[in-house]
Motif scaffolding. Structure first.
Motif: not given
Length: 615
Positions: A36-46
């Motif tokens: 599993e993997g996650y990436w988050l920024s101010s207005h995006a979460a993938l």
């Protein structure tokens, strides 16, 4: 193959929302059991759930690429079969690669060509790319729709995912069944597609979409083009064979074990023959798999859809090539015990036994392999179904697979285009005939016409289009959900868009050469298969003929009908279904009947488990 999901919101800070994102991703763990993997920024979460197939070390996702002030984040499900050629082309344009994965090639293709990257891809895919600098989301789905992708917009929020369950894990998306959803569940059940629930939409095959704070733009990037076919019979045959050889060779690329499905029909046997020859060049033996049913063959009754049993033909091909063949036996107890698995995989009621058995086959394959090649879609592309050859089905103004199951002039409700299992009140509310005609006319309006065609050829072209854009989606959805429910990737060489476009314009007389369905494909496979298999008549996907199966689903159906608070009873014609379950006469017995039982059982469980609300 993998599961992807994500969340965009231009008015909310998402950088601390990993808990919600993880809940969304966890719904897809069967699709991606390895990582599993996650990436988050101010207005995006993938998020990404990975099934490792190519480059175990280098293919981690979400994958990022940064150039100066620009950051791109990708979450991707699928395989790009021409990634090696694209990598060399991009290297010539000064791109530098750190991995051997097709994921990195896809990301760099977007950096180089933007939204036009889809025009360079050959493969099966559904992906999302977030452009941090432009605050823009781009999503796309492969040409034929082998890989699924759903999305929903609520205010400033966009959520997307490989399956609807990932969207439902987000607090803004609720399982509310509106009018269109009701029609999808109770009327157009032989047509796949759509989001079912309020706000949820399915990105159509061959489409992409761009989302910004200001606008949403969905466009079709690929469609069939109608033009005169100028190649002669010999050239056409040779080109089909060369295209299929190239496609199968590309689709064997993997860093995990690869097998093929082998039913003994023309399509799977042809793919298996091409794959086996590739294996032999590497001094390896291909493993092949087929499904059969306990206590079934002795009760087999041939008909127009299934004129013969598969097993002898599959075994003949396996001996002839040869392959290491595995005959997977499925019992009625296993079919009944897993009947609700397809519903949970699709997030809606489905085709019942035909999906359950496929799940059990894939579950057995997964014990020894991670990738399988299938003959799916050849019948839609080349015209293999009986309804391509039935005047009644050709001339009835509805979808031909529905017309083929109607008895002309009969007043038997089960054989009419209406829905006798739906309550009269609901049927009156949903207007099934009008709805099906609307869907049918919408599909016809899309057909790429060819000026100067005869009325007969025009109709044949329409029939092909209906099959390729509507019926095929039903089968591809089935293949995707049942394979990914076991963590198995199934590839479909006949869905290569180069082959589909070429065959689209081959005249019917050439497609049906030698007065047999898929005649041109049979010629392309000449010398690759035993003649008995190469000229075998089309036989549909096998089902169990064990009487115990029908008896079991009849009993289950009666239990539901006799349960006062069973949620499905609000929507169905209980008297009709009770009569069918208690006293099935000869005309109503068999596949049509148990399909209704399967569907009712799954619908009841779906309404309960998904806490469906009707608006």
């Amino acid at each position: 193959m993998c599961g992807i999901t994500g969340w965009i919101d231009w008015e909310q800070d998402l950088s601390e929302q990993q808990a919600v994102l993880k809940e969304m991703a966890c719904t897809l763990k069967e699709r991606g059991p390895d990582r599993e993997g996650y990436w988050l920024s101010s207005h995006a979460a993938l998020a990404h759930r990975r099934l490792i197939v190519i480059d175990p070390v280098g293919g981690k996702q979400p994958m990022l690429f940064t150039r100066g002030e620009q950051t791109y984040a990708l979450t991707y499900n699928g395989e790009i079969y021409n990634f090696r050629e694209l990598r060399e082309e991009l290297r010539a344009r000064d791109h530098v690669f750190r991995t051997h994965s097709d994921t990195e090639v896809l990301l760099h293709a977007y950096v180089e060509w933007g939204e036009d990257c889809v025009d360079h891809l050959n493969g099966i895919f559904a992906f999302a790319i977030w452009d941090e600098a432009r605050q823009q989301l781009f999503i796309a789905r492969d040409h034929l729709g082998v890989k699924p992708l759903f999305y929903a917009q609520v205010g400033s929020t966009i959520v997307f995912g490989s399956e609807i369950k990932a969207l439902l894990a987000h607090p803004l998306i609720e399982p509310i069944l509106n009018d269109e959803g009701m029609k999808a569940i109770f009327v157009s059940i032989f047509l796949s597609g759509g989001g079912i629930f309020r706000d949820v939409q399915e990105l159509r095959p061959g489409h992409c979409a761009t989302f910004t704070r200001e606008r949403t733009h969905v466009r079709q990037y690929w469609q069939l083009v109608s033009r005169p076919h100028t190649d002669n019979l010999e050239t056409t045959t040779e080109y089909i064979r060369s295209l299929l050889s190239d496609t199968v060779s590309r689709q064997l690329i993997a860093d995990v074990p690869v097998v093929t499905l082998l039913s003994g029909g023309l399509d799977s046997s042809g793919v298996t023959s091409l794959a086996a020859r590739e294996f032999q060049r590497e001094n390896q033996v291909l493993n092949t798999y087929a499904i059969n049913y306990v206590n079934s063959e002795e009760h087999f009754e041939g008909n127009a859809f299934r004129p013969s049993i598969d097993r002898p033909y599959a075994e003949q091909v396996a001996r002839d090539l040869p392959t290491n063949h595995h005959n997977i036996m499925v019992s009625t107890e296993e079919l009944i015990g897993n009947l609700l698995v397809p519903m949970r995989a699709h997030d809606r009621p489905t085709m019942g036994q035909m999906e359950t058995s496929l799940y059990l086959l894939f579950k057995a394959i997964k014990q020894n392999a991670t990738v399988a090649l299938s003959g799916e879609s050849a019948d839609e592309i080349f015209g293999g179904y009986p309804w391509f050859h039935q005047e009644h089905a050709l001339n009835t103004p509805t979808f031909p697979w529905i017309a083929a199951r109607m008895n002309p002039g009969s007043n038997t409700p089960l054989m009419q285009m209406g829905l006798p299992f739906v309550s009269p009140a609901l049927a009156h509310e949903l207007h099934p005939h009008e709805h099906m005609q609307q869907l049918y006319q919408e599909a016809l309006a899309e057909v790429p016409r060819l000026e100067g065609e005869s009325s007969r050829d025009t109709r044949i072209r329409e029939i092909f289009y209906l099959n390729m854009t509507r019926f095929l989606r039903l089968l591809l959805d089935r293949k995707d959900r049942m394979s990914m429910a076991t963590g198995l990737e199934v590839r479909v060489p006949f869905c290569d868009h180069r082959l589909v476009q070429y065959v689209w314009n081959i005249p019917w007389e050439m497609k049906a050469i030698d007065h047999i369905e898929k005649g041109i494909l049979r010629r392309a496979f000449r010398g690759l298969l035993p003649e008995e298999v190469r000229m075998r008549r089309k036989s549909a996907y096998p089902i169990s003929f064990d009487p115990a199966y029908t008896q079991a689903v009849r009993r289950w159906t009666l239990e539901i009908l006799n349960t006062a608070n069973a949620p499905v009873n609000t929507f169905v014609n209980r008297a009709f279904l009770r009569q069918l379950a208690e006293h099935p006469d000869e005309q109503k017995r068999g596949e049509n009947a148990y399909f209704l039982f399967d569907y009712l059982i799954q619908t009841n469980a779906w309404l309960q488990e998904y806490h469906v609300v009707t608006s």
